[in-house]
Design an enzyme around this catalytic site. Structure first.
Site, PDB file in Angstrom:
ATOM      1  N   LYS A  76      44.076  45.975  53.909  1.00 34.96           N
ATOM      2  CA  LYS A  76      42.916  45.090  54.060  1.00 34.96           C
ATOM      3  C   LYS A  76      43.431  43.889  54.286  1.00 34.96           C
ATOM      4  CE  LYS A  76      39.012  43.534  51.383  1.00 34.96           C
ATOM      5  NZ  LYS A  76      38.184  43.724  50.154  1.00 34.96           N
ATOM      6  N   SER A 151      33.155  45.163  50.537  1.00 31.29           N
ATOM      7  CA  SER A 151      33.830  44.132  51.411  1.00 31.29           C
ATOM      8  C   SER A 151      34.854  45.146  52.252  1.00 31.29           C
ATOM      9  CB  SER A 151      34.250  42.875  50.760  1.00 31.29           C
ATOM     10  OG  SER A 151      35.206  43.197  49.900  1.00 31.29           O
ATOM     11  N   SER A 175      33.865  46.478  45.881  1.00 27.74           N
ATOM     12  CA  SER A 175      34.246  46.467  47.071  1.00 27.74           C
ATOM     13  C   SER A 175      35.220  47.661  47.635  1.00 27.74           C
ATOM     14  CB  SER A 175      35.057  45.258  47.667  1.00 27.74           C
ATOM     15  OG  SER A 175      33.845  44.217  47.823  1.00 27.74           O
TER      16      SER A 175
HETATM   17  N1  GLN Z   1      29.440  42.984  47.089  1.00 27.88           N
HETATM   18  C1  GLN Z   1      30.094  41.921  46.070  1.00 27.88           C
HETATM   19  C2  GLN Z   1      30.043  40.579  46.299  1.00 27.88           C
HETATM   20  O1  GLN Z   1      29.720  40.315  47.437  1.00 27.88           O
HETATM   21  C3  GLN Z   1      31.373  42.449  45.710  1.00 27.88           C
HETATM   22  C4  GLN Z   1      32.521  42.151  46.445  1.00 27.88           C
HETATM   23  C5  GLN Z   1      33.765  42.701  46.066  1.00 27.88           C
HETATM   24  O2  GLN Z   1      34.052  43.630  45.352  1.00 27.88           O
HETATM   25  N2  GLN Z   1      34.787  42.012  46.843  1.00 27.88           N
HETATM   26  O3  GLN Z   1      30.510  39.683  45.760  1.00 27.88           O
END
Ligand code: GLN
Length: 484
Positions: A76, A151, A175
């Site tokens: 990532k 994400s 995410s």
């Molecule tokens: N979807 C969640 C957010 O937007 C979690 C994102 C994540 O785990 N990085 O904060």
């Protein structure tokens, strides 16, 4: 080669069926062919990968290779990679070349794995659909009109499309697990403190954890083995003995008690996901486990609590992007205030700005007690729910996400609806405990994820439960036809 598991690839390398150079070339060719469709990679490291593969082949022929040696993967783009652009999918860091490796990158490289490239993601890991990236949205290989989740959507799409056999992700509120669910992968968020956060660009430091995204639980165990461990460069890293995560995969589930939180099957869950998850739970009964209804009474507070704490931490973490030290800088600033404001105006996207605004507000004098302190208290209650539940059960299970993959553009302009996509994953981050998502079926050709939640540091237990399920089901073996 691109549908094989890490375990199978390791066997193939061992028996000389193919070399690491052949394997790496195969994935690079697939990336060239399919990445224009899925947009899973921000950066592809062709020459570097081929050089690493050559070195891995040399190690193997001299008998010095460990199990993952010579197998490619994708990182990532939130992990710093020395000498390579590390963008966090933000215009702010589009020109940032990391001067050092994240500990995760370092550890995986010392296990001999080959870095194919850096994967697309939501900007600064904020999102559940991978549509907030400065480099454009990622498409779900199962249905390219749909999102891959976020994400870590690029990491998920890369594996699902057969562009990499495994990838790394990070999980602050879901995410790793949510994109794993939407792309038919096994994705593990470890216990907070098990995997070093050094060199992982910070979003919400008390929640962020790195973990593997793979086809199988067996592969996740191998990857976690390479990633976990104390790091004196991360002040929240924990000193603990790391078990052999593969050793207990074949343990029987007879006598295990699986808790089913009634709150996870209430309003908000789509019927088709509920059905698939219940089918999966029935499979666990056949494997000898007992199901027991439990309650996590504060789980409805996890989203409001998270959307105070995570933006608060993000607003402080992202204050470092000021146009002075690194990253984007606006042209011809008039003065220092202009440099700061215009740099940040130009460098951050809308969702990141929204989080900074919310977080700065929640932390400001006069509001701190009303929001931030209150959220921290609720966080403790959420943790207590899990502590109480785990007195009666070994594992907690339920859906990973309330819906299958949704259409690109469908929710991106409606932040509150988007935030609900993480309604079953966020409490786990607030509590710091481990959880994974594994494939549990398809509805209308779209994957469904089952979430397994464990006690602190009980990764081996949920990996075992996931592996036992994968021995008697073949959902995890399904791949999207368009990327065969
Ligand atoms: N979807 C969640 C957010 O937007 C979690 C994102 C994540 O785990 N990085 O904060």
């Amino acid at each position: 080669m691109h549908t094989k598991t890490l375990r199978e690839l390791a066997d193939g390398l061992d028996s000389g069926q193919f070399s690491s150079e052949e394997l790496t070339r195969h994935f690079l060719t697939r990336i060239a062919e399919h990445n224009p469709t899925v947009n899973a990679f921000i950066t592809v490291l062709e020459q570097e990968a081929m050089a690493q593969a050559k070195a891995a082949d040399a190690r193997r022929s001299s008998g010095r290779a460990s199990i993952l040696d010579g197998i490619p993967l994708a990182h990532k783009d939130i992990f710093c990679t020395a000498g390579v652009r590390t963008s966090c999918a933000s215009k702010m860091l589009d020109n940032f070349i990391a001067p050092y490796n994240a500990t995760v990158v370092e550890k995986i490289a010392s296990a001999g794995m080959i870095t194919l490239g850096k994967t697309n993601m939501d900007e600064f890991a904020m999102g559940s659909s991978n549509e907030t990236s400065w480099y454009g949205p990622v498409r779900n290989p199962w249905n390219t009109d749909c999102v891959p989740g976020g994400s870590s959507g690029g990491s998920a799409a890369a594996v699902a499309a057969g562009l990499a056999p495994a990838s790394t992700g990070t999980d602050t509120g879901g995410s790793i697990r949510q994109p794993a669910a939407l792309c038919n992968l096994t994705g593990l968020k470890p216990t907070y403190g098990l995997v070093s956060r050094y060199g992982m660009i910070a979003f919400a430091s008390s929640l962020d954890q790195a973990g593997p995204m793979t086809r199988t639980a067996e592969d996740a165990a191998l990857m976690l083995q390479a990633m976990a461990g104390f790091d004196d460069k991360d002040s929240t890293s924990l000193k603990r003995d790391i078990p052999d995560y593969s050793a207990s995969l074949n343990d029987s589930l007879k006598g295990k008690v699986i808790g089913i939180p009634k709150e996870f099957f209430a309003e908000g869950l789509s019927d088709e996901i509920a059905t698939k998850v219940r089918d999966a739970l029935a499979e666990y009964e056949k494997l000898g486990a007992t199901l027991k209804e439990i309650s996590l009474p504060h789980s409805h507070l996890s989203i409001p609590c998270y959307y105070v704490i995570a933006p608060a931490e993000a607003s402080t973490n992202l204050s470092r992007y000021d146009g002075v030290r690194y990253g984007h800088r606006c042209d011809d600033p008039k003065d220092l205030a202009d440099l700061y404001t215009r740099t940040r105006e130009e460098g951050f996207g809308d969702e990141v700005k929204r989080r900074i605004l919310v977080g700065t507000y929640a932390l400001s004098a006069g509001f701190y007690d009303a929001y931030y302190r209150k959220a921290q208290r609720i966080r403790r209650l959420i943790k207590q729910d899990f502590i109480d539940a785990f007195k009666e059960v070994d594992i907690i299970a339920g859906p990973t996400s309330p819906n299958p993959a949704f259409g690109l553009g469908e929710k991106v302009n409606d932040p509150l609806t988007m935030y609900l996509e993480d309604m079953y994953t966020i409490a786990v981050n607030l509590a710091g405990i481990p959880a994974l998502s594994l494939p549990a079926g398809l509805v209308d050709g779209k994957p469904v994820g089952l979430q397994l939640i464990g006690k602190d540091f009980c990764e081996a237990e949920i990996l075992n439960a996931a592996h036992q399920f994968q021995l008697v089901t073949d959902w995890h073996k399904q791949t999207p036809a368009a990327f065969a």
